[in-house]
Write a protein that holds these residues in place. Sequence first.
Motif, PDB file in Angstrom:
ATOM      1  N   GLY B  50       0.827  -1.210   0.000  1.00  0.00           N
ATOM      2  CA  GLY B  50       0.000   0.000   0.000  1.00  0.00           C
ATOM      3  C   GLY B  50       0.857   1.254   0.000  1.00  0.00           C
ATOM      4  O   GLY B  50       0.593   2.206  -0.734  1.00  0.00           O
ATOM      5  N   CYS B  51       1.914   1.257   0.818  1.00  0.00           N
ATOM      6  CA  CYS B  51       2.802   2.426   0.879  1.00  0.00           C
ATOM      7  C   CYS B  51       3.507   2.644  -0.459  1.00  0.00           C
ATOM      8  O   CYS B  51       3.706   3.775  -0.892  1.00  0.00           O
ATOM      9  CB  CYS B  51       3.850   2.241   1.966  1.00  0.00           C
ATOM     10  N   ARG B  52       3.881   1.537  -1.090  1.00  0.00           N
ATOM     11  CA  ARG B  52       4.622   1.656  -2.354  1.00  0.00           C
ATOM     12  C   ARG B  52       3.789   2.324  -3.438  1.00  0.00           C
ATOM     13  O   ARG B  52       4.317   3.021  -4.282  1.00  0.00           O
ATOM     14  CB  ARG B  52       5.042   0.265  -2.848  1.00  0.00           C
ATOM     15  N   ILE B  53       2.473   2.071  -3.407  1.00  0.00           N
ATOM     16  CA  ILE B  53       1.665   2.642  -4.496  1.00  0.00           C
ATOM     17  C   ILE B  53       0.809   3.817  -4.042  1.00  0.00           C
ATOM     18  O   ILE B  53       0.043   4.360  -4.830  1.00  0.00           O
ATOM     19  CB  ILE B  53       0.797   1.567  -5.193  1.00  0.00           C
ATOM     20  N   LEU B  54       0.997   4.226  -2.794  1.00  0.00           N
ATOM     21  CA  LEU B  54       0.190   5.331  -2.263  1.00  0.00           C
ATOM     22  C   LEU B  54       0.253   6.579  -3.133  1.00  0.00           C
ATOM     23  O   LEU B  54      -0.749   7.224  -3.401  1.00  0.00           O
ATOM     24  CB  LEU B  54       0.666   5.658  -0.838  1.00  0.00           C
ATOM     25  N   ILE B  55       1.450   6.905  -3.615  1.00  0.00           N
ATOM     26  CA  ILE B  55       1.585   8.183  -4.319  1.00  0.00           C
ATOM     27  C   ILE B  55       0.982   8.182  -5.715  1.00  0.00           C
ATOM     28  O   ILE B  55       0.742   9.238  -6.263  1.00  0.00           O
ATOM     29  CB  ILE B  55       3.042   8.659  -4.421  1.00  0.00           C
ATOM     30  N   VAL B  56       0.797   7.025  -6.302  1.00  0.00           N
ATOM     31  CA  VAL B  56       0.242   7.062  -7.660  1.00  0.00           C
ATOM     32  C   VAL B  56      -1.263   6.823  -7.673  1.00  0.00           C
ATOM     33  O   VAL B  56      -1.861   6.658  -8.730  1.00  0.00           O
ATOM     34  CB  VAL B  56       0.954   6.095  -8.629  1.00  0.00           C
ATOM     35  N   GLN B  57      -1.868   6.828  -6.480  1.00  0.00           N
ATOM     36  CA  GLN B  57      -3.321   6.701  -6.426  1.00  0.00           C
ATOM     37  C   GLN B  57      -3.977   7.915  -7.071  1.00  0.00           C
ATOM     38  O   GLN B  57      -3.552   9.046  -6.851  1.00  0.00           O
ATOM     39  CB  GLN B  57      -3.790   6.607  -4.960  1.00  0.00           C
ATOM     40  N   GLU B  58      -5.009   7.665  -7.814  1.00  0.00           N
ATOM     41  CA  GLU B  58      -5.740   8.775  -8.429  1.00  0.00           C
ATOM     42  C   GLU B  58      -6.547   9.502  -7.358  1.00  0.00           C
ATOM     43  O   GLU B  58      -7.044   8.878  -6.418  1.00  0.00           O
ATOM     44  CB  GLU B  58      -6.690   8.246  -9.502  1.00  0.00           C
ATOM     45  N   PRO B  59      -6.695  10.805  -7.501  1.00  0.00           N
ATOM     46  CA  PRO B  59      -7.539  11.515  -6.531  1.00  0.00           C
ATOM     47  C   PRO B  59      -9.005  11.118  -6.693  1.00  0.00           C
ATOM     48  O   PRO B  59      -9.386  10.593  -7.737  1.00  0.00           O
ATOM     49  CB  PRO B  59      -7.360  12.983  -6.908  1.00  0.00           C
ATOM     50  N   ASP B  60      -9.801  11.395  -5.680  1.00  0.00           N
ATOM     51  CA  ASP B  60     -11.240  11.054  -5.763  1.00  0.00           C
ATOM     52  C   ASP B  60     -11.935  11.940  -6.779  1.00  0.00           C
ATOM     53  O   ASP B  60     -11.586  13.073  -6.943  1.00  0.00           O
ATOM     54  CB  ASP B  60     -11.887  11.270  -4.390  1.00  0.00           C
TER      55      ASP B  60
END
Lengths: 210, 60
Positions: B50-60
């Motif tokens: 989860g931490c590894r991909i946290l930054i590339v999550q799309e905003p809501d």
Amino acid sequence: MICPPVMVAPPPIKFPSLLVVEDDASTFRSDMLRFARLQLRDDFLAEEAVQESLVLAWEKRGQFKNRSQLKTWVFSILKNKIIDIMRSRARSPVLVIDVDEIPESAGDAMFDEDGNWRDDARPSNWGDPEQCLSDRQFFRVLEVCLERLPDNAARVFMMREILGFEVNEICKELSISVSNCSVILHRARIILRMCLTDRWFNSGRPHDEL
Amino acid sequence: MMNCKQACILISDVLDNKLGLLQRAKLRIHLMRCAECKAYDKNMRILRAGCRILIVQEPD
């Protein structure tokens, strides 16, 4: 003589790139700020890091084929900026990392005197990793939980898990011993797991039983 | 015999590449027998991913 196969690169896709970057930059901006604040815990430095990253992104705006590629790239610039800032801050003598910022008792409460899980602390099976990671709520809660970590524990944890430092690099940057670093990481993980369990897993999300 | 409290410390150490072969093997044996620590280990891996991909999550 065997000739190597000739590789033909696909022609670059041309965007009216000024517009694309400008639009995307403003939508990324709030995400970037949130990310930088989360890690730097300083609004001014976060703002500065985001600003500088966007300037760099603007300079190279022609290189991107699509939005997600652009976002990944802009965030990788931001990540490097944050690493620079953390490095220079770590060298300043005011930073003292206290290993007991998260006390040992935070983890002790999970176990009985023989070191076995207490009934009320038994870990739940969060279920299929892919399913967890496709749940937007997971990431929302993860951010909240990271924000709630004490500052230095957050710094060490995020250097390890978000910025991808090895433990010995963290020790060097922050002038702490390997064993202190491990203790801080272990306790941060305990706190984060409890926080995610309470606020995400136990909050009405459908899940498998252990 | 390793208890759960010790196992959780080792689970964290594995994530930081700090564990030798022997301790790894001991941990593996504990995890085979202990559903709670196995769940803890799995949670830790999800936390890491989860931490590894946290930054590339799309905003809501």
